[in-house]
Scaffold this active site. Structure first.
Site, PDB file in Angstrom:
ATOM      1  N   GLY A   8      -7.185  31.879 -11.528  1.00 23.51           N
ATOM      2  CA  GLY A   8      -9.062  31.908 -11.956  1.00 23.51           C
ATOM      3  C   GLY A   8      -8.477  31.808 -14.182  1.00 23.51           C
ATOM      4  O   GLY A   8      -9.263  32.569 -14.290  1.00 23.51           O
TER       5      GLY A   8
ATOM      6  N   ARG B 173     -10.772  30.779 -17.593  1.00 22.95           N
ATOM      7  CA  ARG B 173     -11.771  30.913 -18.367  1.00 22.95           C
ATOM      8  C   ARG B 173     -12.325  32.018 -18.070  1.00 22.95           C
ATOM      9  O   ARG B 173     -11.857  32.982 -17.474  1.00 22.95           O
ATOM     10  CB  ARG B 173     -13.397  29.972 -17.442  1.00 22.95           C
ATOM     11  CG  ARG B 173     -13.549  30.143 -16.467  1.00 22.95           C
ATOM     12  CD  ARG B 173     -14.951  29.276 -15.959  1.00 22.95           C
ATOM     13  NE  ARG B 173     -14.520  29.296 -14.820  1.00 22.95           N
ATOM     14  CZ  ARG B 173     -15.752  29.663 -14.133  1.00 22.95           C
ATOM     15  NH1 ARG B 173     -16.552  31.349 -14.398  1.00 22.95           N
ATOM     16  NH2 ARG B 173     -15.788  29.998 -12.515  1.00 22.95           N
TER      17      ARG B 173
ATOM     18  N   SER C 249      -5.556  27.821 -11.516  1.00 19.65           N
ATOM     19  CA  SER C 249      -7.098  27.398 -10.724  1.00 19.65           C
ATOM     20  C   SER C 249      -7.244  26.126 -10.361  1.00 19.65           C
ATOM     21  O   SER C 249      -6.585  25.409 -10.419  1.00 19.65           O
ATOM     22  CB  SER C 249      -7.862  28.170 -11.620  1.00 19.65           C
ATOM     23  OG  SER C 249      -8.585  26.955 -12.570  1.00 19.65           O
TER      24      SER C 249
ATOM     25  N   VAL D 186      -6.802  28.944  -4.303  1.00 14.73           N
ATOM     26  CA  VAL D 186      -6.319  30.065  -3.970  1.00 14.73           C
ATOM     27  C   VAL D 186      -6.625  30.210  -2.877  1.00 14.73           C
ATOM     28  O   VAL D 186      -5.816  31.476  -1.286  1.00 14.73           O
ATOM     29  CB  VAL D 186      -6.566  31.104  -4.384  1.00 14.73           C
ATOM     30  CG1 VAL D 186      -6.276  31.268  -5.925  1.00 14.73           C
ATOM     31  CG2 VAL D 186      -8.353  31.596  -4.795  1.00 14.73           C
TER      32      VAL D 186
ATOM     33  N   ASN E 161      -7.582  36.984  -9.953  1.00 16.74           N
ATOM     34  CA  ASN E 161      -9.208  37.354 -10.399  1.00 16.74           C
ATOM     35  C   ASN E 161      -9.706  36.105 -10.023  1.00 16.74           C
ATOM     36  O   ASN E 161     -11.205  35.543  -9.639  1.00 16.74           O
ATOM     37  CB  ASN E 161      -8.751  36.600 -12.221  1.00 16.74           C
ATOM     38  CG  ASN E 161      -9.856  36.878 -13.189  1.00 16.74           C
ATOM     39  OD1 ASN E 161     -10.798  37.370 -12.952  1.00 16.74           O
ATOM     40  ND2 ASN E 161     -10.199  35.162 -13.341  1.00 16.74           N
TER      41      ASN E 161
ATOM     42  N   SER F 236     -14.959  44.833  -8.462  1.00 19.19           N
ATOM     43  CA  SER F 236     -16.030  44.739  -9.267  1.00 19.19           C
ATOM     44  C   SER F 236     -17.474  45.864  -8.835  1.00 19.19           C
ATOM     45  O   SER F 236     -16.951  46.350  -7.664  1.00 19.19           O
ATOM     46  CB  SER F 236     -16.970  43.195  -8.487  1.00 19.19           C
ATOM     47  OG  SER F 236     -18.419  43.965  -9.177  1.00 19.19           O
TER      48      SER F 236
ATOM     49  N   TYR G 154     -20.402  38.617  -2.227  1.00 15.78           N
ATOM     50  CA  TYR G 154     -20.120  38.359  -2.690  1.00 15.78           C
ATOM     51  C   TYR G 154     -19.133  40.072  -3.043  1.00 15.78           C
ATOM     52  O   TYR G 154     -18.562  40.799  -3.350  1.00 15.78           O
ATOM     53  CB  TYR G 154     -20.271  38.469  -4.419  1.00 15.78           C
ATOM     54  CG  TYR G 154     -19.697  39.374  -5.843  1.00 15.78           C
ATOM     55  CD1 TYR G 154     -18.595  37.919  -6.214  1.00 15.78           C
ATOM     56  CD2 TYR G 154     -20.142  39.731  -6.294  1.00 15.78           C
ATOM     57  CE1 TYR G 154     -17.894  38.389  -7.383  1.00 15.78           C
ATOM     58  CE2 TYR G 154     -19.247  40.505  -7.633  1.00 15.78           C
ATOM     59  CZ  TYR G 154     -18.783  39.619  -8.108  1.00 15.78           C
ATOM     60  OH  TYR G 154     -17.748  39.947  -9.172  1.00 15.78           O
TER      61      TYR G 154
ATOM     62  N   LYS H  78     -16.109  41.981  -2.032  1.00 16.88           N
ATOM     63  CA  LYS H  78     -15.181  43.043  -3.545  1.00 16.88           C
ATOM     64  C   LYS H  78     -15.525  44.334  -3.023  1.00 16.88           C
ATOM     65  O   LYS H  78     -13.766  45.520  -3.064  1.00 16.88           O
ATOM     66  CB  LYS H  78     -16.000  42.664  -4.565  1.00 16.88           C
ATOM     67  CG  LYS H  78     -16.290  41.690  -5.349  1.00 16.88           C
ATOM     68  CD  LYS H  78     -14.759  41.350  -6.053  1.00 16.88           C
ATOM     69  CE  LYS H  78     -14.947  39.765  -6.541  1.00 16.88           C
ATOM     70  NZ  LYS H  78     -13.741  39.736  -6.807  1.00 16.88           N
TER      71      LYS H  78
END
Length: 258
Positions: A19, A22, A43, A70, A96, A148, A165, A169
C-alpha cells in the site's frame, strides 16, 4: 558516523511497503529512503506506486514499484521473489495495505466483512509468511504491521461505524504479538504501529462526519501530519529497536490515553 546515526541508518537495507502508493505507506517509504534503504512499494494500483518509486529514486536510493494484491498468495510470493532478485534480500516489511467499510454493526454485509478481513488480516499473514521465511533464514528482519487505535478499544459509532475494520485491526494486534513470540529466536522482530487519525483517502469520510468529536478527544488537538509517522516507522525498522519486539506503538496525539 555517530552512534545515533548508526542506530537509525538503513543503508544497505531493503524494505517492502505494501500500500505504498499513497497516504501513510508513501510517508513511511519516504522515511526509509531518507535513511538510505532501497524500497519496494507495491499495491493493486501500480501506477501510484510507480510515481512514488520515481520520487524515492530522487533521494539517491534504488526503488521498485510492483503490482500486488496482498490477498493473492501467488502475487505475494512473486513480490517477495522479485524483491530478492533485485536487491538480494528483504530486511524490512511494512504491512500497510488496508480496506474499510462503513455500516451499522448489525447491518454490515457478510461480503463486506470478508473483504475487510481478507485484506487487513489475511493479507498481513500472507506477506509476513512469505517475507518472514526469508528473514528467518538470514537470522535478521523487521516486520512492522499497521494496526490502528480503532483496534485497541471499542469506538463510538459517531466516529467510526466500521466494526469489520476495527475487529481486523484488533486481530493485527494479537497477530503481531504472537508472530513476535514465534520469530524472536530467529532474530526477526515483529512490531506494530497503531496510528490515530491522519487525513488520508481512507479516513476522509470519517473525518468529515466525526472530525470535531475526534479533535475534542485528542490531547494534542490535531490530526496526524505528513511527517508524524516517519519517526515511529524508522525506529521500528532500524537497529535502534533491536531489543523491541511484540510491541504496539501508538501514534495518535494522545487519543488512546484519555
Amino acid at each position: 558516523m555517530s552512534i545515533i546515526q548508526q542506530l537509525f541508518s538503513l543503508e544497505d537495507k531493503t524494505a517492502i511497503v505494501t500500500g505504498g502508493g499513497r497516504g501513510l505507506g508513501r510517508q513511511m517509504a519516504l522515511a526509509y529512503a531518507d535513511a538510505g534503504a532501497n524500497v519496494v512499494v507495491c499495491s493493486r494500483k501500480v501506477q501510484a506506486c510507480e510515481e512514488v518509486a520515481e520520487e524515492l529514486t530522487k533521494k539517491g536510493v534504488k526503488a521498485l514499484a510492483l503490482p500486488c494484491d496482498v490477498t493473492d498468495q501467488e502475487q505475494v510470493h512473486r513480490t517477495v521473489k522479485e524483491t530478492i532478485e533485485a536487491f538480494g534480500t528483504v530486511d524490512i516489511l511494512v504491512n500497510n495495505s488496508g480496506a474499510s467499510w462503513g455500516a451499522p454493526a448489525l447491518e454490515m454485509p457478510l461480503e463486506a466483512w470478508q473483504k475487510v478481513m481478507n485484506v487487513n488480516v489475511t493479507g498481513t499473514f500472507l506477506m509476513s509468511k512469505a517475507a518472514g521465511k526469508h528473514m528467518v533464514d538470514q537470522k535478521a528482519g523487521k516486520i512492522i504491521n499497521i494496526a490502528s487505535v480503532a483496534g485497541l478499544n471499542g469506538v463510538d459509532s459517531r466516529v467510526m461505524d466500521t466494526i469489520g475494520y476495527n475487529a481486523s485491526k484488533g486481530a493485527i494486534v494479537t497477530f503481531t504479538k504472537d508472530l513476535a513470540a514465534k520469530c524472536g529466536p530467529s532474530n526477526v522482530h515483529v512490531n506494530a504501529i497503531a496510528p490515530g487519525f491522519f487525513p488520508t483517502k481512507m479516513s476522509k469520510g470519517v473525518l468529515e462526519i466525526g472530525g470535531d468529536f475526534i479533535l475534542d478527544r485528542t490531547p494534542l488537538q490535531r490530526y496526524g501530519g505528513d511527517e508524524d509517522l516517519m519517526g515511529a516507522a524508522l525506529f521500528l525498522a532500524s537497529k535502534a529497536s533491536d531489543y523491541v519486539t511484540g510491541e504496539i506503538l501508538v501514534v495518535d496525539g494522545g487519543m488512546n490515553a484519555v
